[in-house]
Design a protein around this motif. Structure first.
Motif, PDB file in Angstrom:
ATOM      1  N   GLU A  75       0.813  -1.211   0.000  1.00 14.60           N
ATOM      2  CA  GLU A  75       0.000   0.000   0.000  1.00 14.60           C
ATOM      3  C   GLU A  75       0.853   1.270   0.000  1.00 14.60           C
ATOM      4  O   GLU A  75       0.395   2.337  -0.408  1.00 14.60           O
ATOM      5  N   ASP A  76       2.084   1.165   0.471  1.00 13.21           N
ATOM      6  CA  ASP A  76       2.968   2.331   0.459  1.00 13.21           C
ATOM      7  C   ASP A  76       3.339   2.744  -0.965  1.00 13.21           C
ATOM      8  O   ASP A  76       3.758   3.888  -1.205  1.00 13.21           O
ATOM      9  N   THR A  77       3.249   1.810  -1.902  1.00 17.32           N
ATOM     10  CA  THR A  77       3.575   2.114  -3.303  1.00 17.32           C
ATOM     11  C   THR A  77       2.327   2.173  -4.173  1.00 17.32           C
ATOM     12  O   THR A  77       2.435   2.204  -5.399  1.00 17.32           O
ATOM     13  N   ALA A  78       1.150   2.167  -3.536  1.00 18.96           N
ATOM     14  CA  ALA A  78      -0.102   2.219  -4.297  1.00 18.96           C
ATOM     15  C   ALA A  78      -0.197   3.511  -5.095  1.00 18.96           C
ATOM     16  O   ALA A  78       0.428   4.519  -4.762  1.00 18.96           O
ATOM     17  N   TYR A  79      -0.997   3.484  -6.150  1.00 17.54           N
ATOM     18  CA  TYR A  79      -1.202   4.628  -7.034  1.00 17.54           C
ATOM     19  C   TYR A  79       0.114   5.081  -7.648  1.00 17.54           C
ATOM     20  O   TYR A  79       0.389   6.273  -7.783  1.00 17.54           O
ATOM     21  N   ASN A  80       0.930   4.058  -7.988  1.00 16.64           N
ATOM     22  CA  ASN A  80       2.201   4.322  -8.682  1.00 16.64           C
ATOM     23  C   ASN A  80       3.045   5.321  -7.901  1.00 16.64           C
ATOM     24  O   ASN A  80       3.444   6.361  -8.402  1.00 16.64           O
ATOM     25  N   TYR A  81       3.315   4.950  -6.626  1.00 16.00           N
ATOM     26  CA  TYR A  81       4.141   5.757  -5.727  1.00 16.00           C
ATOM     27  C   TYR A  81       3.559   7.154  -5.516  1.00 16.00           C
ATOM     28  O   TYR A  81       4.282   8.130  -5.342  1.00 16.00           O
ATOM     29  N   GLY A  82       2.229   7.238  -5.538  1.00 14.28           N
ATOM     30  CA  GLY A  82       1.583   8.513  -5.273  1.00 14.28           C
ATOM     31  C   GLY A  82       1.507   9.452  -6.454  1.00 14.28           C
ATOM     32  O   GLY A  82       1.040  10.590  -6.330  1.00 14.28           O
TER      33      GLY A  82
END
Length: 306
Positions: A75-82
């Motif tokens: 989840e920390d890398t979700a949405y392509n690292y923000g």
């Protein structure tokens, strides 16, 4: 005085060669050794339902291609690292990321709004083995094509959504096509950009004679046309590293041809001694600068030079 000029030219060339190396190594950690023109996939859609939100992507057989890669589930890398901040895009990203393809193909965190434009253009290292996937958020429905493989350096397809008004039974019928007009316009734009850059460098080197400018223009028309024909002849499945080395080899060939031609033509027209070292350094610098410019344009606007 001439020694000072020569040393300045050498320094100028070295600076741009160093910039070239930096562009390869430093511009993007995910794109090291990644320069020059890129293969592309173009898919033009028809039969899409009117006034319905629709997004498309290419699901890849491999988990990464160039800088694009599948989500690792963290989840920390979700949405392509923000990098994806729009709320709607986040929902679409999440839907694609959680989609489980029956053949194990991957979503590489790159999708397109097909209502805004019914064409998908993946112009920066698209997957070579892929499926076309459509997502309709209003009904949370996916429609996915059969597996496909790119067939050219720039692969064009027409995709028809059959039974688009009954998405649960819809299918995607895909045909290989071509777009000679787009290819020709793209080639002309690349040649013009290269000529403008190399003429500007010629002025910095003091090449102000009319015949030298015309020679630079003529040689670039010839070498850029040959370069692009050679790139289109390269098998698109040789892999990124092999393609980069092939492209670099072609660039070295272009530099050698131009440097030799400039020396021969200038000597013949001017009927006297010429500074061959300065001419060779110019050819090296001009090609390095246009090479860097092409990389930067391709990196930040990948759909421009397709």
């Amino acid at each position: 005085m001439s020694n000072i000029k020569n040393r300045s030219c050498v320094l100028f060339a070295l600076v741009f060669v160093l910039l070239l190396l930096c562009s390869i190594l430093c511009i993007s950690p995910a794109a090291r050794a990644d320069t020059g023109p890129k293969p592309s996939v173009h898919v033009r859609f028809s039969g899409l339902p009117e006034c319905t939100a629709c997004y498309g992507t290419l699901l890849s057989k491999n988990s990464s291609t160039g800088p694009a890669g599948a989500w690792d589930g963290d989840e920390d890398t979700a949405y392509n690292y923000g990098h994806i901040t729009d709320a709607t895009d986040r929902k679409v990203w999440r839907a694609f990321a959680e989609y489980e393809d029956v053949d194990g193909y991957y979503y590489l965190q790159h999708h397109f709004d097909l209502v805004a434009d019914p064409e998908l253009v993946w112009g920066y290292y698209p997957p070579t083995d892929f499926k076309i996937a459509l997502y309709f958020p209003e009904t949370a429905t996916f429609v996915v094509s059969e597996p496909m493989t790119t067939f050219a350096f720039h692969s064009y397809y027409s995709a028809v959504l059959n039974d688009g008004n009954a998405l649960d039974v819809a299918t995607i019928v895909v045909e290989e096509t071509s777009d000679d007009t787009t290819e020709a316009v793209s080639l002309i734009v690349r040649i013009l950009v290269t000529i403008i850059i190399e003429l500007a460098i010629a002025l910095l080197f003091g090449f102000r004679a009319r015949h030298r400018a015309l020679t630079v223009i003529g040689m670039n028309i010839v070498t850029q046309t040959l370069l692009n024909l050679a790139l289109n002849a390269i098998n698109p499945h040789i892999g990124i590293v092999a393609f980069v080395f092939a492209y670099l080899a072609l660039e070295v060939a272009v530099f050698s041809i131009e440097a030799t031609a400039y020396c021969l033509i200038f000597a013949k027209i001017e009927k006297g001694s010429i500074d061959r070292r300065k001419i060779i350094i110019y050819a090296l610098t001009a090609n390095a600068v246009s090479y860097i410019a092409g990389f930067i344009i391709a990196y930040f606007t990948p759909g421009f030079f397709v």
